[in-house]
Design an enzyme around this catalytic site. Sequence first.
Site, PDB file in Angstrom:
ATOM      1  N   TYR A  61      36.913  48.142  32.296  1.00  0.00           N
ATOM      2  CA  TYR A  61      37.956  48.722  31.455  1.00  0.00           C
ATOM      3  C   TYR A  61      37.313  49.757  30.539  1.00  0.00           C
ATOM      4  O   TYR A  61      36.260  49.501  29.949  1.00  0.00           O
ATOM      5  CB  TYR A  61      38.630  47.654  30.595  1.00  0.00           C
ATOM      6  N   HIS A 111      46.955  48.991  30.492  1.00  0.00           N
ATOM      7  CA  HIS A 111      46.120  49.853  31.327  1.00  0.00           C
ATOM      8  C   HIS A 111      46.815  50.236  32.631  1.00  0.00           C
ATOM      9  O   HIS A 111      47.687  49.526  33.123  1.00  0.00           O
ATOM     10  CB  HIS A 111      44.770  49.187  31.648  1.00  0.00           C
ATOM     11  N   HIS A 122      47.779  49.266  40.176  1.00  0.00           N
ATOM     12  CA  HIS A 122      48.732  48.467  39.421  1.00  0.00           C
ATOM     13  C   HIS A 122      48.711  48.893  37.969  1.00  0.00           C
ATOM     14  O   HIS A 122      47.918  49.757  37.579  1.00  0.00           O
ATOM     15  CB  HIS A 122      48.413  46.963  39.527  1.00  0.00           C
ATOM     16  N   GLU A 150      41.520  51.140  34.171  1.00  0.00           N
ATOM     17  CA  GLU A 150      40.648  50.185  34.853  1.00  0.00           C
ATOM     18  C   GLU A 150      40.196  50.768  36.179  1.00  0.00           C
ATOM     19  O   GLU A 150      40.980  51.393  36.903  1.00  0.00           O
ATOM     20  CB  GLU A 150      41.398  48.880  35.100  1.00  0.00           C
ATOM     21  N   HIS A 200      36.892  39.154  36.960  1.00  0.00           N
ATOM     22  CA  HIS A 200      37.929  38.291  36.412  1.00  0.00           C
ATOM     23  C   HIS A 200      37.939  36.948  37.142  1.00  0.00           C
ATOM     24  O   HIS A 200      37.685  36.895  38.356  1.00  0.00           O
ATOM     25  CB  HIS A 200      39.315  38.903  36.619  1.00  0.00           C
ATOM     26  N   HIS A 259      48.289  41.659  42.700  1.00  0.00           N
ATOM     27  CA  HIS A 259      49.332  42.063  41.766  1.00  0.00           C
ATOM     28  C   HIS A 259      49.616  43.550  41.920  1.00  0.00           C
ATOM     29  O   HIS A 259      48.745  44.343  42.247  1.00  0.00           O
ATOM     30  CB  HIS A 259      48.999  41.727  40.311  1.00  0.00           C
TER      31      HIS A 259
END
Length: 311
Positions: A257, A216, A154, A267, A248, A201
């Site tokens: 990151y 990112h 993503h 990432e 997260h 996502h």
Amino acid sequence: MAMTGVLRPGHGAIRVLDLDEAVHHYRDIMGLVETGRDAQGRVYLKCWDERDHNSVVLRQADRAGIDFFGFKVLDRATLDKLESDLRAWGVNTERIPAGEMLGTGERVRFETPSGHLIELYAEKQAVGNGLQVPNPAPWTKASENGIAPVRLDHCLLYGPNVAAVHKLFTEVLGFYLVEHVLAPDNENSAAVWLSCSHKVHDIAFVEHPEPGKLHHLSFLLDSWEEVLRASDILSMNNVPIDIGPTRHGITRGCTIYAWDPSGNRFETFMGGYQPYPDYEPTTWTFDGLGAGGGLDYPQRKLHETFLTVVT
């Protein structure tokens, strides 16, 4: 889930300040597979388990950042339909001929209200993942080179007008909202996480005054152990780390990151849950992004670089 429109993220084209340094980083440290170079000087790479010709395109420029991000759609009829829908919604589109990118068919390009160039395409040369089709082995030698992510997963983009971007992706392109962070007014969204699949996502946007910014590109790993191994490899190669390894609260993903030699953040990511379009979106307050563990759940703090450093 029946996937009949936009299928998945397909490629991210990023600007780098020194092409040789960038190739070394993405090919030798990240472990991507180089698949070609074109007459414009762009370098094409893919993750070892991806089947299509490329997912990352590097171009040398005088400033870092993102040129465009592309999604693969089901077929040419879907591409034509989505372009027609975009135009009906008032979005200008541009047709880019097949072959302008190596191994890639005709693309439809448009600009989002956040100032980002997004592309849709239906055809890309299938080069395989190095495994035989009948009775394949579980991995190849390429899967042991560097960090060796399995796919481009993503991207997160920063720019203005996130509410309008949200409407465009959900009402025209068929994405759905998985999670969002409320702005301090507790009414508008400061950030949205959008999916075209059952991943947590496929693209995300954060409200930011400057248009067209890259936060990112994210590369998927299979396990937490591989994320920890990635942190060792990054340290061994003196790659500057921004955050992690950590988890997260938002998306439940486990992450590191870090920055490439040009200052583009990337990432290495694993985990996250599997949502469906009928799920109620998860809401985070703005305070929850920090003290609530939305960004960094173990430390429950807001890393200032995450909000301010973009290319």
